[in-house]
Design an enzyme around this catalytic site. Sequence first.
Site, PDB file in Angstrom:
ATOM      1  N   TYR A 470       0.828  -1.173   0.061  1.00 58.30           N
ATOM      2  CA  TYR A 470      -0.030   0.199   0.013  1.00 58.30           C
ATOM      3  C   TYR A 470       0.697   1.189  -0.061  1.00 58.30           C
ATOM      4  O   TYR A 470       1.081   1.867  -0.899  1.00 58.30           O
ATOM      5  CB  TYR A 470      -0.914  -0.072   1.103  1.00 58.30           C
ATOM      6  N   SER A 551      -5.960   1.091  -5.006  1.00 57.23           N
ATOM      7  CA  SER A 551      -6.037   2.553  -4.539  1.00 57.23           C
ATOM      8  C   SER A 551      -4.664   3.408  -4.568  1.00 57.23           C
ATOM      9  O   SER A 551      -4.037   3.232  -5.562  1.00 57.23           O
ATOM     10  CB  SER A 551      -6.750   2.715  -3.303  1.00 57.23           C
ATOM     11  N   ASP A 638     -17.287   3.899  -8.249  1.00 57.15           N
ATOM     12  CA  ASP A 638     -16.162   4.187  -7.433  1.00 57.15           C
ATOM     13  C   ASP A 638     -16.044   5.694  -7.196  1.00 57.15           C
ATOM     14  O   ASP A 638     -15.527   6.325  -8.142  1.00 57.15           O
ATOM     15  CB  ASP A 638     -14.785   3.473  -7.608  1.00 57.15           C
ATOM     16  N   HIS A 676     -15.507   1.443  -4.578  1.00 62.10           N
ATOM     17  CA  HIS A 676     -14.102   1.409  -4.233  1.00 62.10           C
ATOM     18  C   HIS A 676     -13.601   0.464  -3.275  1.00 62.10           C
ATOM     19  O   HIS A 676     -12.473  -0.151  -3.501  1.00 62.10           O
ATOM     20  CB  HIS A 676     -13.727   2.601  -3.593  1.00 62.10           C
TER      21      HIS A 676
HETATM   22  O1  LIG Z   1     -10.102  10.166   0.826  1.00 62.66           O
HETATM   23  C1  LIG Z   1      -9.973   9.425   1.983  1.00 62.66           C
HETATM   24  N1  LIG Z   1      -9.043   8.521   2.420  1.00 62.66           N
HETATM   25  C2  LIG Z   1      -7.747   8.594   1.568  1.00 62.66           C
HETATM   26  C3  LIG Z   1      -8.205   7.488   0.362  1.00 62.66           C
HETATM   27  O2  LIG Z   1      -9.407   6.837   0.380  1.00 62.66           O
HETATM   28  N2  LIG Z   1      -7.323   7.384  -0.749  1.00 62.66           N
HETATM   29  C4  LIG Z   1      -6.098   8.170  -0.596  1.00 62.66           C
HETATM   30  C5  LIG Z   1      -5.569   7.673  -1.976  1.00 62.66           C
HETATM   31  C6  LIG Z   1      -6.520   6.776  -2.625  1.00 62.66           C
HETATM   32  C7  LIG Z   1      -7.623   6.371  -1.777  1.00 62.66           C
HETATM   33  C8  LIG Z   1      -7.111   4.985  -0.885  1.00 62.66           C
HETATM   34  O3  LIG Z   1      -5.986   4.688  -0.972  1.00 62.66           O
HETATM   35  O4  LIG Z   1      -8.070   4.297  -0.655  1.00 62.66           O
HETATM   36  O5  LIG Z   1     -10.839   9.436   2.845  1.00 62.66           O
HETATM   37  C9  LIG Z   1     -12.081  10.322   2.720  1.00 62.66           C
HETATM   38  C10 LIG Z   1     -12.262  10.559   3.981  1.00 62.66           C
HETATM   39  C11 LIG Z   1     -13.211   9.176   4.594  1.00 62.66           C
HETATM   40  C12 LIG Z   1     -13.777   9.292   6.022  1.00 62.66           C
HETATM   41  C13 LIG Z   1     -13.730  10.614   6.708  1.00 62.66           C
HETATM   42  C14 LIG Z   1     -13.044  11.712   6.022  1.00 62.66           C
HETATM   43  C15 LIG Z   1     -12.450  11.648   4.745  1.00 62.66           C
END
Ligand SMILES: O=C(NCC(=O)N1CCC[C@H]1C(=O)O)OCc1ccccc1
Length: 706
Positions: A470, A551, A638, A676
């Site tokens: 990751y 992701s 997604d 997602h």
């Molecule tokens: O974007 C994210 N987190 C980062 C994320 O989901 N990412 C970051 C990069 C791509 C993707 C992943 O790796 O799943 O969470 C949004 C969120 C969720 C709950 C509360 C506040 C904010």
Amino acid sequence: MTFEYPEARRDETVVDDYHGTKIKDPYRWLEDPDSNETKEFIEAENKITRPYLDSCPVKTDIHERLTELWNYPKYSCPFRKGNRYFFFKNTGLQNQNVLYVQDSLDGEPRVFLDPNTLSEDGTIALSGSRFTDDGAIFAYGLSASGSDWISIHLKDVATGENYPEVLEKVKFASMSWSKDNKGLFYSRYPEQTGKTDGSETEVNRDQKLCYHRLNTSQAEDIIVVEFPEEPLWRIGAEVTDCGKYLIVSPVKDCRDNLLFFADLSKHPDITGKLPLTQIVHKFEADYEYISNEGSVCIFRTNKNAPNYRLIKIDLQNPAEENWETLIPEHPSDVLDWAAAVDNNKLVIHYVRDVKSVLQLHSMQSGDLIQTFDLPVGTVVGFSGKKEYTEIFYHFMSFLTPGVIYHVDFQKQPYTPTVFREVKVKGFDASQYEAKQIFYSSKDGTKVPMFIVSKKNLPRDGSNPALVYGYGGFNINIQPSFSVTRLVFMQHFNGVVAIPNIRGGGEYGERWHNAGRLLNKQNVFDDFQAAAEYLVRERYTRPALLTIQGGSNGGLLVAACANQRPDLYGAAIVQVGVLDMLRFQKFTIGHAWVSDYGSSDEKVHFDNLIKYSPLHNIHSPDDETGEYPAMLVMTADHDDRVVPLHSLKFIAALQHAARRSQQRRPLLARVDIKAGHGGGKPTTKIIDEHTDILCFMTQALGLKFVK
Ligand SMILES: O=C(NCC(=O)N1CCC[C@H]1C(=O)O)OCc1ccccc1
């Protein structure tokens, strides 16, 4: 098999100027999910991928074996609400877990909420929930087709009846009840033009913290906190255990938050904005509310403590000079989470060299009371509250499907007892071994890696390996039990390797910082060094090595395939972030700048352009060499990482490979009514994992051993 890849139109007129550098974006049109052209492109991609996967001669064996092994009962820790107990259970193959209620720990469980009744195909999922303190009312979110959007429903626990209102436009929401059960604090986005079913790509902005009074319509909800001048902030909120305060924590990206509080005792009736007292004025650290005694609140923070510590802040004297340390930062163990239990104790979870440590401390002095012994593995679940005299914790590891322990603090000594242990039919853990090694990355950094496989496998490079990573967002990848990895080990003599590469939180903030922003290349170096270690130690060889990530991990895999295509036989890029110049323009992508930076700033553009997967595709015929077999996976709903990343990437990859020496397949799999990953029904998960193992079998010529 040779492949006639779809000829995606290249619009050479789309050119962006980044701080003086011109960058072409010929597949910009694939950013519109609703155009016929995009839909036709997706159809054309699935049309070549589906037959390739279905032609796998052992597809049925793989699907049957996955289904057979998956079919074991899964439980959550029981958790107490008022004078009832609740727990989640899946009998084995149910699409969604079911929430049960009991009148006592050994009482007859009754179905309380079964999401499987809400859709034929299991694509409606429970996503977030919150009971009132006395367990009388249950707020729960439902998501559809894997989208981040939820609708909040409210149920009377005693009667099982739902209140009439449904709260819409909710995403990334904290939910917290006022102590008198009169109302729910939750965060929501304003109405927006166009659809909000998770297939849209519009930026999520202008989130508000609202107060919903039970039995009224959402239209009457009160906006109690908003920061109109900060449209990208998300507003977390939590009512303290005693009910007197509302802790408000705005966050603008994926780390660091501010802290405010409101004294709810001064507002028995909430009719407008809550007056806030600011505690933290700068985005420079994480602060998480744990519990409080009167006006003295306990927070977990990495402020001046990269491995995190617990501090006390007196809301009547909140200035930083009055803060006190309750549990100081450990020199090497990461303080991962804490929970108040049995009125005056804290359960603390540490991560020590990627393994879980669970301790009991005094809430007053912070002193250690005792350590709960654990095997090598992970505490994946916990339940306990300040007002209750018992806790449960759920342990799992690579070779342990799950054990739930119970500790009753009314009995001395505090001895954990096994509350529930699950077994997987046909899985004999004694046939396998899991170990942790440390290898050196490109810059000499020692990186831990778990390696799991059958015992006594020959170390002659003849075994396939699956390397998962990751590498970002302070996320820890700790040991867990996976049926799919078990099938790979049992029926392909596979070696599973999980390097805990930089960018994660395994060694606290230092490890995260060493793998983000201008240090992001360290993450790819660590992952590539892991593959080189496995080859050098003859666990496997490049032609039998698959790298996999989702992701941010999809970014990792795609960047590594671009940089070192010689090192892998296959690459599985799941819901990847692949256009690093434009990710911030869609849904919640703007929140990721804390790890990636933004191309709007030259210093970050100069860094991003060096590794952005979409912008570093080479011809397979140049000296960098042929790509590994690649399976790029995404889904139509997604809205965390929008599908356009994968669509533009596969179009560019196939364009570069067309009429080249590339022989290994470069394919895309676009699922429907899926997102997602959160809330995905078991049926879809098993189908997806079947396709991944089929892809590896076909691309690497693997043998399935019964
Ligand atoms: O974007 C994210 N987190 C980062 C994320 O989901 N990412 C970051 C990069 C791509 C993707 C992943 O790796 O799943 O969470 C949004 C969120 C969720 C709950 C509360 C506040 C904010």
